[in-house]
Design a protein around this motif. Sequence first.
Motif, PDB file in Angstrom:
ATOM      1  N   LEU A 182     -66.784  29.495  30.446  1.00  0.00           N
ATOM      2  CA  LEU A 182     -65.530  30.043  29.937  1.00  0.00           C
ATOM      3  C   LEU A 182     -64.379  29.679  30.867  1.00  0.00           C
ATOM      4  O   LEU A 182     -64.430  29.959  32.070  1.00  0.00           O
ATOM      5  N   TYR A 183     -63.327  29.066  30.323  1.00  0.00           N
ATOM      6  CA  TYR A 183     -62.102  28.867  31.084  1.00  0.00           C
ATOM      7  C   TYR A 183     -61.292  30.151  30.943  1.00  0.00           C
ATOM      8  O   TYR A 183     -60.732  30.436  29.885  1.00  0.00           O
ATOM      9  N   THR A 184     -61.232  30.914  32.001  1.00  0.00           N
ATOM     10  CA  THR A 184     -60.595  32.230  31.947  1.00  0.00           C
ATOM     11  C   THR A 184     -59.317  32.222  32.782  1.00  0.00           C
ATOM     12  O   THR A 184     -58.579  31.261  32.775  1.00  0.00           O
ATOM     13  N   ALA A 202     -63.103  36.843  26.748  1.00  0.00           N
ATOM     14  CA  ALA A 202     -64.438  36.655  27.321  1.00  0.00           C
ATOM     15  C   ALA A 202     -65.436  37.637  26.724  1.00  0.00           C
ATOM     16  O   ALA A 202     -66.608  37.293  26.509  1.00  0.00           O
ATOM     17  N   SER A 216     -67.759  31.856  34.417  1.00  0.00           N
ATOM     18  CA  SER A 216     -66.312  31.728  34.225  1.00  0.00           C
ATOM     19  C   SER A 216     -65.706  30.852  35.315  1.00  0.00           C
ATOM     20  O   SER A 216     -66.096  30.922  36.486  1.00  0.00           O
ATOM     21  N   ASN A 219     -60.168  30.390  37.210  1.00  0.00           N
ATOM     22  CA  ASN A 219     -59.608  31.729  37.450  1.00  0.00           C
ATOM     23  C   ASN A 219     -59.210  31.929  38.905  1.00  0.00           C
ATOM     24  O   ASN A 219     -59.079  33.067  39.364  1.00  0.00           O
ATOM     25  N   GLN A 229     -62.127  36.128  38.878  1.00  0.00           N
ATOM     26  CA  GLN A 229     -63.519  36.316  38.468  1.00  0.00           C
ATOM     27  C   GLN A 229     -63.991  37.743  38.772  1.00  0.00           C
ATOM     28  O   GLN A 229     -64.703  38.348  37.966  1.00  0.00           O
ATOM     29  N   LEU A 245     -72.614  38.210  32.701  1.00  0.00           N
ATOM     30  CA  LEU A 245     -71.744  37.269  33.410  1.00  0.00           C
ATOM     31  C   LEU A 245     -72.376  36.894  34.747  1.00  0.00           C
ATOM     32  O   LEU A 245     -72.569  37.745  35.615  1.00  0.00           O
TER      33      LEU A 245
END
Length: 258
Positions: A182-184, A202, A216, A219, A229, A245
């Motif tokens: 995930l690009y958070t 997310a 992730s 971030n 994160q 996660l």
Amino acid sequence: MSASNITLTLVGGPTVLIEYDGLRLLTDPTFDPPGRYQGPHSPVKHVKTAGPALSVEEVGRLDAVLLSHDHHFDNLDNSGRALLPNVGVTYTTNSGAQRLSGNAVGLAPFATRSLEGRNGRKLFVTATPARHGPIGVDAGDVVGFALGVDQPGDLIYITGDTLWFEGTADVARRLSPKVVVLYTGAAEPRGRFRMTMGSEDALEAAHAFPDSTLVSVHNEGWGHLRESQDQLADVFSKFNLANRLTRFDKGKGLALSL
């Protein structure tokens, strides 16, 4: 899919080294030191606050680069751009391939190509939909990527810079990745509206991919990122999803059994 391992190493920001069955791929190459930067196709100057955990030399040889978009400096910087000619192929958007030329191959969402490494191993590379901000904000074309072994998208899904929207939900309906990157960061480079996933997005992904390992990235390391994160992990914990996660630390290879 036969039992195997995939190793992910977070270089920094959106840059992840993916190693699977002798194949080595890199997402969105960013290796420049901290400083203030402006991309060639962006009106926004970004402040980079932390450098990469690994240098280009330490990353070593690559079979391919998965470039979500070429026009934002926090996804492709000077060092990353210099790296591209030395890679076998760079998969990116159709518009990005026209700008980059050379070894760049443009893919529309859900288009698939076959990548063969130097060892003869093959992976399916599929572009996935992405929307880099709210409706009405033109941030340029962006794609994510899904890698597959036996069929498209059965190994890993990399979201690219996107919010959760009907396109990412469509990925969940079509593909069954073992791992989701995930690009958070809840990026806010241009005002009080998010251009990348925050915790709400997310959480949507966690429910849409119930059997996938989630990590992730993107971030940390830039001044326009609003959610770390640790903050994302805290939200997952409050929703009793702490086990969904997986912690992803810069410079440390994360080996996942599939």
